[in-house]
Design a protein around this motif. Structure first.
Motif, PDB file in Angstrom:
ATOM      1  N   UNK A  73     -64.837 -24.250 -19.967  1.00 23.34           N
ATOM      2  CA  UNK A  73     -64.149 -25.809 -18.845  1.00 23.34           C
ATOM      3  C   UNK A  73     -63.316 -25.988 -18.559  1.00 23.34           C
ATOM      4  N   UNK A  74     -62.468 -25.845 -19.918  1.00 19.32           N
ATOM      5  CA  UNK A  74     -61.432 -26.380 -20.401  1.00 19.32           C
ATOM      6  C   UNK A  74     -59.933 -24.644 -19.959  1.00 19.32           C
ATOM      7  N   UNK A  75     -60.555 -23.979 -19.748  1.00 10.75           N
ATOM      8  CA  UNK A  75     -59.557 -22.738 -19.818  1.00 10.75           C
ATOM      9  C   UNK A  75     -59.081 -22.444 -18.314  1.00 10.75           C
ATOM     10  N   UNK A  76     -58.386 -23.554 -18.031  1.00  8.04           N
ATOM     11  CA  UNK A  76     -58.251 -22.958 -16.579  1.00  8.04           C
ATOM     12  C   UNK A  76     -56.425 -23.666 -16.928  1.00  8.04           C
ATOM     13  N   UNK A  77     -55.709 -23.626 -15.172  1.00  9.13           N
ATOM     14  CA  UNK A  77     -54.104 -23.277 -15.638  1.00  9.13           C
ATOM     15  C   UNK A  77     -54.048 -25.174 -15.298  1.00  9.13           C
ATOM     16  N   UNK A  78     -54.747 -25.754 -14.871  1.00  7.96           N
ATOM     17  CA  UNK A  78     -54.256 -27.574 -14.610  1.00  7.96           C
ATOM     18  C   UNK A  78     -54.686 -27.866 -16.085  1.00  7.96           C
ATOM     19  N   UNK A  79     -55.706 -27.793 -16.910  1.00 10.24           N
ATOM     20  CA  UNK A  79     -56.453 -28.759 -17.988  1.00 10.24           C
ATOM     21  C   UNK A  79     -54.869 -27.389 -18.915  1.00 10.24           C
ATOM     22  N   UNK A  80     -54.494 -26.444 -18.955  1.00 12.71           N
ATOM     23  CA  UNK A  80     -53.947 -26.289 -20.146  1.00 12.71           C
ATOM     24  C   UNK A  80     -52.118 -26.487 -19.953  1.00 12.71           C
ATOM     25  N   UNK A  81     -51.481 -27.218 -18.949  1.00 13.24           N
ATOM     26  CA  UNK A  81     -50.931 -27.669 -18.549  1.00 13.24           C
ATOM     27  C   UNK A  81     -50.590 -28.600 -19.267  1.00 13.24           C
ATOM     28  N   UNK A  82     -51.945 -29.549 -19.251  1.00 17.32           N
ATOM     29  CA  UNK A  82     -52.111 -31.043 -18.910  1.00 17.32           C
ATOM     30  C   UNK A  82     -51.889 -31.210 -20.297  1.00 17.32           C
TER      31      UNK A  82
END
Length: 359
Positions: free
Chosen positions: A251-260
């Protein structure tokens, strides 16, 4: 960790990556079974929304609040390989602090500019108040009188400030890689590394150290350059953590969370060390526990990697010997340096179990 994020800083400050997919907000509350708790959500803390996770097999178990290091090195995004077995005996809380992870992403502008960095400083005092407010919320929400607080590296600064300000909220403080005074810690790290490089006649490292010179530095990239060398030497003298610990939960493995997480790391690190060119002041310049952190009104336990040069035993053991507390113990872990490994986690568990906190 503090050292890992510094490795990125040595070349440049904030780099914003494009967002490539839509971010889906998680449900506010997830619970399975009558006594089991599993929540991942935003909570109003201070004047902003901040991200927390609460996980445990039995909501009546003692609660542990983890104060992550970095200061931008959040723990909420990882699969539960590090502390998974603890959920049978404890309720575990992870918190993305102000300026880090999902909390950063929820409150930062789309474009991170030098103007934003210079005009939106982090404050240790404000983050201390955030942590206290979160603790008060958790105790009421989980029906507890007190909690246990665990703080590694940067987290040891914030956790120490919290327990000094409001000790009645906690059964005990369990520190790891304890900072005492950032200036003293970083100067000692340079001196230790220089001596080791000289003893080895490592001309490459000596040249790098002499090029940047001893701290303090006016630019964050110089701290990054020094910490890259520190990490290299510590890696040679410690047992690494299992690679499985650092796998990101789906659930955290996405571009939005990676960038944040990436941008929050950089933003937090800049505020930690400061950068004159950008106009960011260090938020830890005034932190010196030798002067204003010697009397604790709760048990204090410090876990220290023997080969840690960033927060060296030569700095924090003399400090530990001076502090006054109802109970205090200092543990030296022979196969560890600054970061986590299995021996550090085992010692944390041993210490927390020894508290015998009742449900």
């Amino acid at each position: 960790s503090f050292i890992e994020l510094a490795n990125r800083i040595h070349n440049s400050h904030m780099k914003v990556k494009p967002l490539l997919l839509i971010y889906f907000v998680l449900p506010m509350f997830m619970s399975f079974g009558q006594s089991k708790i599993m929540e991942e959500r935003f909570l109003p803390i201070g004047d902003i929304e901040q991200w927390i996770t609460i996980k445990g097999e039995d909501i009546t178990n003692p609660v542990i609040l983890f104060i992550h290091g970095g200061p931008g090195s959040t723990m909420s995004q990882y699969k539960e390989d590090i502390y998974d077995s603890w959920t049978k005996e404890f309720t575990l809380v992870h918190w993305d602090q102000r300026g880090a992870g999902k909390t950063f992403g929820s409150n930062a502008p789309k474009e991170i500019t030098d103007f934003f960095l210079a005009n939106n400083p982090l404050s240790v005092e404000e983050m201390t108040d955030d942590g206290i407010e979160l603790t008060q919320y958790l105790l009421k929400y989980l029906n507890k009188r007190k909690g246990i607080i665990v703080g590694p590296s940067w987290g040891s600064i914030l956790a120490t400030k919290m327990v000094l300000k409001q000790p009645d909220l906690f059964h005990a403080y369990v520190g790891h890689a304890q900072f005492i005074n950032f200036s003293s810690n970083i100067k000692n790290a340079y001196a230790e590394i220089y001596k080791m490089a000289s003893d080895r006649k490592d001309e490459v490292v000596i040249e790098k150290l002499e090029t940047i010179g001893p701290p303090p530095y006016s630019m964050a990239k110089n701290y990054g350059q020094l910490l890259r060398i520190v990490k290299q030497f510590e890696k040679e003298n410690s047992t690494p953590a299992p690679s499985s610990w650092w796998k990101i939960a789906p659930i955290y493995d996405n571009i939005k969370d990676q960038n944040d997480r990436y941008n929050g790391d950089d933003y937090s690190f800049l505020n930690l060390v400061g950068d004159k060119n950008i106009g960011v002041k260090s938020m830890v310049n005034d932190i010196n526990f030798e002067k204003n952190g010697l009397i604790f009104h709760l048990p204090v336990y410090m876990i220290q990697g023997s080969n840690d040069m960033l927060t060296s035993k030569y700095i924090n053991k003399p400090y530990f010997d001076k502090i006054r507390a109802p109970k205090k113990e200092y543990f030296l872990v022979s196969d560890a340096a600054h970061g986590f490994n299995q021996s550090i986690v085992n010692k944390q568990y041993e210490v927390i179990k020894s508290l015998r906190v009742q449900k």
